[in-house]
Design an enzyme around this catalytic site. Structure first.
Site, PDB file in Angstrom:
ATOM      1  N   LYS A  44      24.901  48.118  93.832  1.00 47.68           N
ATOM      2  CA  LYS A  44      23.681  48.085  94.665  1.00 47.68           C
ATOM      3  C   LYS A  44      22.882  46.810  94.466  1.00 47.68           C
ATOM      4  O   LYS A  44      22.365  46.220  95.398  1.00 47.68           O
ATOM      5  CB  LYS A  44      22.733  49.251  94.261  1.00 47.68           C
ATOM      6  CG  LYS A  44      23.006  50.563  94.921  1.00 47.68           C
ATOM      7  CD  LYS A  44      21.838  51.548  94.750  1.00 47.68           C
ATOM      8  CE  LYS A  44      21.328  51.705  93.345  1.00 47.68           C
ATOM      9  NZ  LYS A  44      20.390  52.840  93.166  1.00 47.68           N
ATOM     10  N   LYS A  45      22.713  46.395  93.185  1.00 46.04           N
ATOM     11  CA  LYS A  45      21.758  45.328  92.876  1.00 46.04           C
ATOM     12  C   LYS A  45      22.399  44.055  92.330  1.00 46.04           C
ATOM     13  O   LYS A  45      21.709  43.086  92.016  1.00 46.04           O
ATOM     14  CB  LYS A  45      20.688  45.833  91.893  1.00 46.04           C
ATOM     15  CG  LYS A  45      19.884  47.016  92.462  1.00 46.04           C
ATOM     16  CD  LYS A  45      18.725  47.455  91.588  1.00 46.04           C
ATOM     17  CE  LYS A  45      18.003  48.659  92.188  1.00 46.04           C
ATOM     18  NZ  LYS A  45      16.863  49.125  91.408  1.00 46.04           N
TER      19      LYS A  45
HETATM   20  N1  CTP Z   1       9.299  53.495  92.454  1.00 42.90           N
HETATM   21  C1  CTP Z   1       7.957  53.695  92.827  1.00 42.90           C
HETATM   22  N2  CTP Z   1       7.015  52.731  92.549  1.00 42.90           N
HETATM   23  C2  CTP Z   1       7.391  51.579  91.919  1.00 42.90           C
HETATM   24  C3  CTP Z   1       8.740  51.356  91.540  1.00 42.90           C
HETATM   25  C4  CTP Z   1       9.679  52.337  91.822  1.00 42.90           C
HETATM   26  O1  CTP Z   1       7.603  54.728  93.411  1.00 42.90           O
HETATM   27  N3  CTP Z   1       6.459  50.659  91.698  1.00 42.90           N
HETATM   28  C5  CTP Z   1      10.271  54.517  92.798  1.00 42.90           C
HETATM   29  C6  CTP Z   1      11.328  54.021  93.790  1.00 42.90           C
HETATM   30  O2  CTP Z   1      10.808  54.067  95.104  1.00 42.90           O
HETATM   31  C7  CTP Z   1      12.459  55.011  93.560  1.00 42.90           C
HETATM   32  C8  CTP Z   1      12.329  55.314  92.045  1.00 42.90           C
HETATM   33  O3  CTP Z   1      11.024  54.891  91.653  1.00 42.90           O
HETATM   34  O4  CTP Z   1      12.260  56.189  94.301  1.00 42.90           O
HETATM   35  C9  CTP Z   1      13.377  54.583  91.230  1.00 42.90           C
HETATM   36  O5  CTP Z   1      13.297  53.215  91.604  1.00 42.90           O
HETATM   37  P1  CTP Z   1      14.113  52.058  90.885  1.00 42.90           P
HETATM   38  O6  CTP Z   1      14.832  51.280  91.927  1.00 42.90           O
HETATM   39  O7  CTP Z   1      14.898  52.585  89.753  1.00 42.90           O
HETATM   40  O8  CTP Z   1      12.889  51.182  90.284  1.00 42.90           O
HETATM   41  P2  CTP Z   1      12.346  49.752  90.666  1.00 42.90           P
HETATM   42  O9  CTP Z   1      11.243  49.424  89.731  1.00 42.90           O
HETATM   43  O10 CTP Z   1      12.052  49.678  92.144  1.00 42.90           O
HETATM   44  O11 CTP Z   1      13.616  48.857  90.320  1.00 42.90           O
HETATM   45  P3  CTP Z   1      14.097  47.438  90.884  1.00 42.90           P
HETATM   46  O12 CTP Z   1      12.999  46.455  90.696  1.00 42.90           O
HETATM   47  O13 CTP Z   1      15.317  47.108  90.022  1.00 42.90           O
HETATM   48  O14 CTP Z   1      14.490  47.646  92.336  1.00 42.90           O
END
Ligand code: CTP
Length: 131
Positions: A44-45
């Site tokens: 995914k990332k």
């Molecule tokens: N999430 C959220 N608020 C944030 C960060 C994440 O509500 N500030 C939520 C995402 O929308 C998702 C869940 O937490 O439903 C898991 O998100 P994840 O992708 O693991 O975290 P991120 O911090 O967004 O990671 P990345 O920066 O790697 O995308």
């Protein structure tokens, strides 16, 4: 009894993760969390998580508002996971808005607003920039 499911990587656990899980739990009586496997996160990332899947699951499992945790191996099995846990509602952060609407045939889908100004990616960038 309403059953909720949500998915995510939850790497470098932060308050945005707590907020979405806490709010998701309030929509029902039982919360299941699908934690992306290390391999799924890579696909995914384009990078492996800092914390391995076993540690990420352990952290999520320790939360008082989480009832069940499993490792999500593939995005293609979404429906299978939802059916297996008998979920009534799928909850995702609004960075996923619209992308899970196809699941509506088997359960309700709700997108919750993300917590502003925090993400795993940002934390990693900040830590990397510290000299
Ligand atoms: N999430 C959220 N608020 C944030 C960060 C994440 O509500 N500030 C939520 C995402 O929308 C998702 C869940 O937490 O439903 C898991 O998100 P994840 O992708 O693991 O975290 P991120 O911090 O967004 O990671 P990345 O920066 O790697 O995308």
């Amino acid at each position: 009894m309403k059953r909720i499911i949500t998915f995510g990587t939850f790497d470098v656990f932060h308050v945005g993760h707590i907020n979405i899980l806490e709010r998701a739990a309030q929509y029902g009586d039982h919360l299941t969390v699908g934690v992306s496997s290390d391999a799924l996160n890579f696909s995914k990332k384009g990078r492996y998580p800092i914390y391995p899947e076993s540690d990420r699951c352990k952290i999520i499992r320790s939360l008082k508002f989480v009832n069940e945790v499993f490792v999500e191996e593939s995005l293609e099995f979404k429906k299978k996971y939802i059916e297996k846990c008998n979920a009534d509602i799928l909850i995702m952060g609004d960075d996923w808005a619209g992308r899970f609407d196809w699941v509506n045939e088997i359960c309700q889908v709700i997108y919750l607003p993300r917590t502003p100004s925090i993400s795993t990616t940002e934390i990693i960038e900040v830590v990397k920039s510290i000299k």
